[in-house]
Design a protein around this motif. Structure first.
Motif, PDB file in Angstrom:
ATOM      1  N   THR A   3      24.739  23.958  37.462  1.00 19.21           N
ATOM      2  CA  THR A   3      24.541  22.789  36.453  1.00 19.21           C
ATOM      3  C   THR A   3      25.849  21.860  36.435  1.00 19.21           C
ATOM      4  O   THR A   3      25.837  20.778  36.361  1.00 19.21           O
ATOM      5  N   ALA A   4      27.057  22.837  36.787  1.00 24.95           N
ATOM      6  CA  ALA A   4      28.352  21.950  36.946  1.00 24.95           C
ATOM      7  C   ALA A   4      28.329  21.202  38.384  1.00 24.95           C
ATOM      8  O   ALA A   4      28.877  20.034  37.963  1.00 24.95           O
ATOM      9  N   LYS A   5      27.768  21.678  39.120  1.00 21.88           N
ATOM     10  CA  LYS A   5      27.636  20.609  40.429  1.00 21.88           C
ATOM     11  C   LYS A   5      26.920  19.439  40.174  1.00 21.88           C
ATOM     12  O   LYS A   5      26.979  18.358  40.606  1.00 21.88           O
ATOM     13  N   GLN A   6      25.750  19.616  39.411  1.00 26.12           N
ATOM     14  CA  GLN A   6      24.995  18.548  39.132  1.00 26.12           C
ATOM     15  C   GLN A   6      25.602  17.337  38.038  1.00 26.12           C
ATOM     16  O   GLN A   6      25.431  16.021  38.182  1.00 26.12           O
ATOM     17  N   GLU A   7      26.345  18.082  37.190  1.00 28.80           N
ATOM     18  CA  GLU A   7      26.563  17.359  35.823  1.00 28.80           C
ATOM     19  C   GLU A   7      28.075  16.704  36.074  1.00 28.80           C
ATOM     20  O   GLU A   7      28.602  15.625  35.476  1.00 28.80           O
ATOM     21  N   LEU A   8      28.850  17.413  36.787  1.00 27.19           N
ATOM     22  CA  LEU A   8      30.279  17.153  36.909  1.00 27.19           C
ATOM     23  C   LEU A   8      30.651  17.269  38.494  1.00 27.19           C
ATOM     24  O   LEU A   8      32.242  16.936  38.702  1.00 27.19           O
ATOM     25  N   GLY A   9      29.771  16.829  39.357  1.00 28.47           N
ATOM     26  CA  GLY A   9      29.940  16.767  40.811  1.00 28.47           C
ATOM     27  C   GLY A   9      31.358  15.774  41.245  1.00 28.47           C
ATOM     28  O   GLY A   9      32.330  16.824  42.081  1.00 28.47           O
ATOM     29  N   GLU A  10      31.444  14.867  40.893  1.00 29.99           N
ATOM     30  CA  GLU A  10      32.507  14.121  41.611  1.00 29.99           C
ATOM     31  C   GLU A  10      33.883  14.392  40.983  1.00 29.99           C
ATOM     32  O   GLU A  10      34.928  13.888  41.436  1.00 29.99           O
ATOM     33  N   ILE A  11      34.071  15.083  39.985  1.00 29.42           N
ATOM     34  CA  ILE A  11      35.445  15.501  39.311  1.00 29.42           C
ATOM     35  C   ILE A  11      35.817  16.897  39.425  1.00 29.42           C
ATOM     36  O   ILE A  11      36.635  17.447  38.875  1.00 29.42           O
ATOM     37  N   ILE A  12      34.912  17.928  39.803  1.00 24.70           N
ATOM     38  CA  ILE A  12      34.918  19.289  39.798  1.00 24.70           C
ATOM     39  C   ILE A  12      36.284  19.321  40.698  1.00 24.70           C
ATOM     40  O   ILE A  12      36.247  18.936  41.803  1.00 24.70           O
ATOM     41  N   SER A  13      37.320  20.338  40.388  1.00 20.66           N
ATOM     42  CA  SER A  13      38.456  20.659  41.403  1.00 20.66           C
ATOM     43  C   SER A  13      38.457  22.162  41.541  1.00 20.66           C
ATOM     44  O   SER A  13      38.985  22.324  42.619  1.00 20.66           O
ATOM     45  N   ALA A  14      37.789  22.697  40.579  1.00 18.69           N
ATOM     46  CA  ALA A  14      37.975  24.405  40.912  1.00 18.69           C
ATOM     47  C   ALA A  14      36.786  25.031  40.011  1.00 18.69           C
ATOM     48  O   ALA A  14      36.583  24.721  38.819  1.00 18.69           O
ATOM     49  N   VAL A  15      36.259  25.989  40.571  1.00 16.40           N
ATOM     50  CA  VAL A  15      35.604  26.911  40.006  1.00 16.40           C
ATOM     51  C   VAL A  15      35.753  28.312  40.225  1.00 16.40           C
ATOM     52  O   VAL A  15      35.688  28.823  41.384  1.00 16.40           O
ATOM     53  N   GLU A  16      36.243  29.032  39.239  1.00 14.68           N
ATOM     54  CA  GLU A  16      36.479  30.560  39.434  1.00 14.68           C
ATOM     55  C   GLU A  16      35.662  31.296  38.540  1.00 14.68           C
ATOM     56  O   GLU A  16      35.250  31.011  37.435  1.00 14.68           O
ATOM     57  N   VAL A  17      35.837  32.543  38.867  1.00 10.16           N
ATOM     58  CA  VAL A  17      34.762  33.581  38.184  1.00 10.16           C
ATOM     59  C   VAL A  17      35.858  34.706  37.963  1.00 10.16           C
ATOM     60  O   VAL A  17      36.639  35.051  38.806  1.00 10.16           O
ATOM     61  N   MET A  18      35.640  35.394  36.552  1.00  7.67           N
ATOM     62  CA  MET A  18      36.177  36.865  36.511  1.00  7.67           C
ATOM     63  C   MET A  18      35.393  37.556  35.737  1.00  7.67           C
ATOM     64  O   MET A  18      34.425  37.087  35.205  1.00  7.67           O
ATOM     65  N   ASP A  19      35.531  38.852  36.040  1.00  8.52           N
ATOM     66  CA  ASP A  19      34.580  39.727  35.322  1.00  8.52           C
ATOM     67  C   ASP A  19      35.325  40.242  34.023  1.00  8.52           C
ATOM     68  O   ASP A  19      36.672  40.220  33.935  1.00  8.52           O
ATOM     69  N   HIS A  20      34.542  41.032  33.279  1.00 11.12           N
ATOM     70  CA  HIS A  20      35.147  41.664  31.871  1.00 11.12           C
ATOM     71  C   HIS A  20      36.176  42.686  32.394  1.00 11.12           C
ATOM     72  O   HIS A  20      37.467  42.661  31.746  1.00 11.12           O
ATOM     73  N   GLU A  21      36.142  43.416  33.541  1.00 18.29           N
ATOM     74  CA  GLU A  21      36.980  44.392  34.151  1.00 18.29           C
ATOM     75  C   GLU A  21      38.232  43.661  34.378  1.00 18.29           C
ATOM     76  O   GLU A  21      39.603  44.516  34.249  1.00 18.29           O
ATOM     77  N   THR A  22      38.387  42.704  34.523  1.00 17.41           N
ATOM     78  CA  THR A  22      39.654  41.782  35.132  1.00 17.41           C
ATOM     79  C   THR A  22      40.397  41.432  33.840  1.00 17.41           C
ATOM     80  O   THR A  22      41.562  41.602  34.029  1.00 17.41           O
ATOM     81  N   ILE A  23      39.715  40.928  32.777  1.00 16.65           N
ATOM     82  CA  ILE A  23      40.268  40.465  31.602  1.00 16.65           C
ATOM     83  C   ILE A  23      41.006  41.948  30.980  1.00 16.65           C
ATOM     84  O   ILE A  23      42.167  42.059  30.452  1.00 16.65           O
ATOM     85  N   LYS A  24      39.973  43.067  31.147  1.00 14.12           N
ATOM     86  CA  LYS A  24      40.564  44.381  30.403  1.00 14.12           C
ATOM     87  C   LYS A  24      41.836  44.768  31.429  1.00 14.12           C
ATOM     88  O   LYS A  24      42.709  45.274  30.624  1.00 14.12           O
ATOM     89  N   PHE A  25      41.853  44.585  32.648  1.00 11.92           N
ATOM     90  CA  PHE A  25      43.083  44.818  33.364  1.00 11.92           C
ATOM     91  C   PHE A  25      44.301  44.016  32.946  1.00 11.92           C
ATOM     92  O   PHE A  25      45.510  44.734  32.802  1.00 11.92           O
ATOM     93  N   MET A  26      44.249  42.626  32.653  1.00 16.45           N
ATOM     94  CA  MET A  26      45.023  42.058  32.208  1.00 16.45           C
ATOM     95  C   MET A  26      45.684  42.239  30.808  1.00 16.45           C
ATOM     96  O   MET A  26      46.931  42.242  30.612  1.00 16.45           O
ATOM     97  N   TRP A  27      44.765  42.610  30.092  1.00 19.26           N
ATOM     98  CA  TRP A  27      45.299  43.138  28.627  1.00 19.26           C
ATOM     99  C   TRP A  27      45.968  44.437  28.813  1.00 19.26           C
ATOM    100  O   TRP A  27      47.177  44.268  28.121  1.00 19.26           O
ATOM    101  N   GLU A  28      45.770  45.326  29.707  1.00 21.20           N
ATOM    102  CA  GLU A  28      46.465  46.547  29.808  1.00 21.20           C
ATOM    103  C   GLU A  28      47.885  46.436  30.359  1.00 21.20           C
ATOM    104  O   GLU A  28      48.765  47.057  29.789  1.00 21.20           O
ATOM    105  N   HIS A  29      47.845  45.348  31.162  1.00 17.90           N
ATOM    106  CA  HIS A  29      49.390  45.243  32.038  1.00 17.90           C
ATOM    107  C   HIS A  29      50.113  44.114  31.538  1.00 17.90           C
ATOM    108  O   HIS A  29      51.436  44.060  32.072  1.00 17.90           O
ATOM    109  N   THR A  30      49.457  43.104  31.167  1.00 22.98           N
ATOM    110  CA  THR A  30      50.268  42.035  30.717  1.00 22.98           C
ATOM    111  C   THR A  30      50.161  41.608  29.145  1.00 22.98           C
ATOM    112  O   THR A  30      50.859  40.752  28.597  1.00 22.98           O
ATOM    113  N   ASP A  31      49.418  42.480  28.690  1.00 22.36           N
ATOM    114  CA  ASP A  31      49.172  42.204  27.080  1.00 22.36           C
ATOM    115  C   ASP A  31      48.554  40.675  26.822  1.00 22.36           C
ATOM    116  O   ASP A  31      48.712  39.958  25.686  1.00 22.36           O
TER     117      ASP A  31
END
Length: 499
Positions: free
Chosen positions: A280-308
């Motif tokens: 949907t982002a490609k369709q709605e924001l096509g000409e202005i998208i500069s980055a599309v990143e993904v993270m899973d819950h375990e990554t956020i959990k990792f960041m909580w544990e080690h960086t608070d």
């Protein structure tokens, strides 16, 4: 209701007890896969005397303590045994160094900011480390065309800061930008978070200068966007990981700095929903998208544990970061808000925030960009950089969790969804070759079966060399070996790497 900004990062989901943080001495690279040393000469005092006559005294590093940061890789997993670092200040000095090493069969390990994660910039045995860190001058900027000419040792963040005064920006942005160098970026064809918008370095580097193994300087410098005069020799060096020559100078196409930057941080129920939000982002924001990143819950959990630090929107299985860059803030903000509302209405995402605040955006990007620098706190982390078709993108994370079971204490994934690049991390309590082989033989076999790539942007280096024939045909491997023999017949440049 649409949320346009947020105040602070709230710790609004369960706090996890951090795993025991392990400290370990990096493994000697020569022992990692039991590599046999090549037929190279051992450095002696006569060699050192030559380099002292060629370079200023402080251009040589021989002290064992000072050598450590050059001998140990970014993830602190590998250690080389180099007795000497050379830091030339000119391309002529680089040429004389390589000519001497070639004539005397002294192996060389080219090194930039030493931020690689595949062992490509780490010596395996006692190779002489030739660092580009003092080749760090900006030579010229054409404000009209946006072409920047600089030396290979320029730190990426310094180039961003330099261009900022001219309302320009580099086409590449990495989490390691504070220490990585543009020469190393070029030599690995580094990608980064905005490749979706600006493309890779093969498309942004207009020209370069490199020094071959025999010391010959190859001038492929060009500042024109179009030049079809003969073979495009610059591309031989882009992505060759210092095995065919050492890049000393680049001409790179820079881009106008956007006047409006918006950021959305979204939480989704699963990856299938996140993929629908991306489409949907490609369709709605096509000409202005500069980055599309993904993270899973375990990554956020990792960041909580080690960086608070943690998610500003709470606990969700999958998160998307979507950045837009444009010239009209009101227009871009309206489009992003409408996109967010559409995703909420269709239940592609469950929650999210949208912000144009630089400080809030920096906090969000910090969640994504600071992951790798904290790997060493989580036991031993095997970090893999792969590309997969989007329909199989996150399946490999789930599969590896099931495959490993209790053999790992964490499997997590994040990456550049916009270009299909997934970073999958597998954390174990302690390194062993048995667990490494158990992981990699299955992971790379599955990546190959899914028509993916075993290296999306980090290169092959030392750690992936044995798996390259799995994904490249024998004809391709032979051609690469032939090119290596032509460019470096004595094999002194970054031996034990790639081919």
């Amino acid at each position: 209701m649409l949320v346009k900004t947020f105040s602070v990062f709230s710790k609004n989901f369960i706090k996890y007890v951090p795993v025991r943080r392990l400290s370990s001495v990096p493994t000697f690279a020569k022992d990692y896969l039991q590599v046999k040393r090549g037929p190279y000469k051992t450095l002696d005092e006569q060699d050192v005397r030559f380099f002292r006559t060629l370079l200023e005294e402080n251009s040589l590093i021989e002290d064992r303590c000072d050598l450590e940061k050059y001998n140990v890789d970014f993830l602190k997993h590998l250690r080389g045994c180099s007795p000497l670092v050379l830091r030339p200040r000119t391309v002529e000095q680089m040429s004389k160094i390589l000519s001497y090493c070639n004539n005397n069969l002294l192996a060389v390990c080219p090194q930039g900011g030493n931020t690689g994660v595949c062992g490509g910039a780490t010596p395996v045995f006692d190779e002489i480390i030739v660092s580009t860190e003092w080749l760090n001058s900006v030579i010229h900027l054409d404000e009209t065309s946006g072409v920047l000419v600089c030396e290979a040792g320029c730190v990426l963040e310094n180039l961003h800061n330099y261009l900022n005064d001219y309302d320009l920006m580099m086409p590449i942005d990495l989490g390691a930008k504070g220490s990585c160098q543009i020469g190393g970026n070029t030599s690995t064809n580094a990608g980064g978070i905005r490749l979706y918008r600006y493309g890779n370095l093969h498309g942004n580097i207009l020209g370069l200068e490199a020094v071959k193994a025999d010391g010959e300087i190859i001038d492929c410098m060009n500042t024109l966007k179009k030049d079809n005069t003969g073979f495009h020799l610059k591309h031989i060096f882009i992505g060759s990981e210092g095995c065919l020559g050492i890049v000393t100078k680049v001409a790179i196409q820079c881009h106008p700095k956007p006047k409006s930057i918006q950021l959305a941080f979204l939480g989704a129920q699963n990856f299938t929903k996140a993929l629908k939000a991306f489409k949907t982002a490609k369709q709605e924001l096509g000409e202005i998208i500069s980055a599309v990143e993904v993270m899973d819950h375990e990554t956020i959990k990792f960041m909580w544990e080690h960086t608070d630090t943690t998610s500003p929107i709470g606990d969700y299985p999958i998160y998307l970061i979507i950045e837009t860059s444009g010239s009209n803030e009101e227009h871009d903000q309206d489009k992003l808000n409408k996109y967010f509302q559409k995703c909420m209405d269709k239940h592609f995402v469950l929650n999210g925030v949208v912000t144009s605040s630089p400080s809030k955006s920096e906090q969000i990007w910090g969640l994504r960009e600071r992951v790798a620098e904290n790997f060493y706190k989580d036991g031993y982390v095997f970090a893999y950089d792969i590309s997969l078709p989007l329909e199989n993108y996150y399946d490999i994370v789930t599969e590896m969790k099931e495959y490993l079971g209790e053999k790992s204490h964490r499997v997590f994934g994040f990456g550049h969804l916009g270009d299909g690049n997934l970073h999958i991390q597998i954390s174990v309590q302690k390194f062993s070759t048995d667990i490494m082989n158990y992981i990699e033989q299955h992971l790379y076999k599955r990546v190959n079966e899914l028509n993916g790539s075993i290296s999306a942007e980090h290169g092959i280096g030392f750690l992936k060399k044995q798996y390259l024939p799995l994904v490249k045909s024998e004809a391709n491997m032979n051609l690469m070996r032939s090119l290596k023999r032509v460019m470096d017949p004595n094999g002194i440049l970054n031996p034990y790497k790639v081919v």
